[in-house]
Write a protein that holds these residues in place. Structure first.
Motif, short mmCIF file in Angstrom:
data_model
loop_
_atom_site.label_atom_id
_atom_site.label_comp_id
_atom_site.label_asym_id
_atom_site.label_seq_id
_atom_site.Cartn_x
_atom_site.Cartn_y
_atom_site.Cartn_z
N ASP A 38 0.95 -1.15 -0.04
CA ASP A 38 0.00 -0.21 0.19
C ASP A 38 0.73 1.34 -0.12
O ASP A 38 0.59 2.35 -0.64
CB ASP A 38 -0.94 0.04 1.11
N GLN A 184 -17.40 -5.58 -4.49
CA GLN A 184 -16.72 -6.46 -3.61
C GLN A 184 -17.76 -7.42 -3.01
O GLN A 184 -17.64 -8.57 -3.18
CB GLN A 184 -15.95 -5.76 -2.54
N GLY A 214 -12.12 -8.58 -4.38
CA GLY A 214 -11.03 -7.63 -4.10
C GLY A 214 -10.38 -7.30 -5.47
O GLY A 214 -10.24 -5.90 -5.64
N ALA A 218 -10.96 -3.41 -7.04
CA ALA A 218 -9.59 -2.38 -7.03
C ALA A 218 -9.32 -1.88 -8.23
O ALA A 218 -9.16 -0.71 -8.59
CB ALA A 218 -8.41 -3.25 -6.52
N ARG A 271 -2.13 -1.71 -6.30
CA ARG A 271 -3.71 -1.45 -5.69
C ARG A 271 -4.27 -3.05 -5.75
O ARG A 271 -4.88 -3.49 -4.82
CB ARG A 271 -4.46 -0.38 -6.31
N HIS A 275 -5.25 -5.47 -2.82
CA HIS A 275 -6.43 -5.94 -2.46
C HIS A 275 -6.88 -7.53 -2.86
O HIS A 275 -7.96 -8.02 -1.84
CB HIS A 275 -7.70 -5.01 -3.33
N SER A 278 -5.25 -9.04 0.35
CA SER A 278 -5.78 -8.59 1.87
C SER A 278 -7.37 -8.84 1.64
O SER A 278 -7.87 -8.94 2.94
CB SER A 278 -5.69 -6.88 1.81
N ASN A 279 -7.95 -8.77 0.79
CA ASN A 279 -9.39 -9.08 0.85
C ASN A 279 -9.73 -10.49 1.05
O ASN A 279 -10.56 -10.79 1.86
CB ASN A 279 -10.10 -8.74 -0.55
#
Length: 296
Positions: A38, A184, A214, A218, A271, A275, A278-279
């Motif tokens: 990030d 999402q 995600g 994103a 990005r 995502h 992380s998602n």
């Protein structure tokens, strides 16, 4: 033998608290793990005046930042996320589950309208809480940031720029986050039912569905994320025009004039890369904590 309880069928008198706590724990876990990527995304989106702050890709950025500034630079601002992500995600998931239940999203079938409405409502509530923390995070992430402490950054930004600095990007954040969250949650719920029709607890399903949701969300919303970054870091810029940017339309014009259509894709790869895992981790953590907390 006691009757087995469906892990998704949480008791009505406990579900809001369970979902909020699960969401808070999931949010902190998600943001902390992916924070270095990030940070790279933020730096790639900023219109830098120094050649040292211009990066050609994720690998190039990682190598140059770690070699010239040290690995700790990639984690600068993570404390702001830790402070804000827990409460914001608690509100996010709590609102999502409450609105989804009210809108009939837990009924049989693919209730895409209810889940989209729930996702959008969750975003409006959580972003209002998270936006100031996100501003401070990005102020700490940029190249040669003057800030090393969240509380120092809060004090300095407030003293120099006022309360408006923490919310100048809020309309853009909502414009971006509402479709992001709607996409999402809709993709996640659809993929979860497609991959796991029985509705049993399935970590692999939650990871795959969460990651795909995600990544799609994103990629679609990257142009608005570039706008948000410009607004949130305007106070750190040495560019007079950027320092004076007043809102989303001003930022859109600056990006278009300086970089054309390509400018709206700045930072897309980190990005999406941020995502997707992380998602996946967020939904895996969320579903896990729902089960773990219910069983206590």
């Amino acid at each position: 033998m006691a009757e087995e309880v469906d892990y998704e069928a949480l008791p009505s008198d406990a579900s809001l608290g369970v979902n909020m706590l699960a969401g808070a724990l999931a949010g902190i876990t998600e943001h902390a793990v992916m924070f270095p990527i990030d940070s790279i995304k933020t730096r790639m989106q900023v219109f830098a005046t120094s050649p040292a702050a211009v990066y050609t890709g994720i690998g190039n950025a990682f190598t140059r930042i770690s070699s010239t500034e040290g690995m700790r630079a990639l984690w600068r601002g993570v404390s702001s996320v830790a402070l804000g992500a827990g409460p914001a995600h608690a509100v996010h998931f709590g609102t999502y589950e409450a609105v989804k239940e009210l809108a009939g999203g837990n009924a049989a079938g693919n209730q895409w309208l209810a889940t989209s409405l729930a996702g959008a409502s969750a975003t409006i509530a959580s972003d209002a809480l998270m936006n100031p923390f996100d501003v401070i995070k990005q102020r700490m992430q940029v190249h040669q940031s003057e800030f090393r402490s969240v509380f120092t950054a809060l004090q300095v930004v407030y003293r120099k720029e006022g309360l408006a600095a923490f919310y100048v990007s809020y309309p853009t954040t909502l414009t971006m986050s509402i479709p992001f969250t709607a996409v999402q949650f809709t993709v996640y719920e659809h993929m979860k039912k497609l991959l796991n029709p029985s509705g049993d607890y399935s970590p692999v399903t939650h990871m795959i569905a969460g990651g795909m949701a995600g990544g799609v969300a994103a990629g679609v919303t990257t142009p608005l994320d570039v706008v948000k970054t410009l607004l949130q870091t305007r106070g750190t810029s040495h560019d007079h025009e950027i320092r004076r940017v007043g809102g989303m339309l001003d930022a859109l014009r600056i990006i278009w004039r300086r970089d054309g259509i390509r400018g709206f894709g700045r930072g897309m790869s980190p990005r999406v890369l941020t995502h997707m895992p992380s998602n996946a981790l967020c939904w895996l953590s969320y579903e896990f904590f729902k089960v773990a907390i219910r069983e206590q």
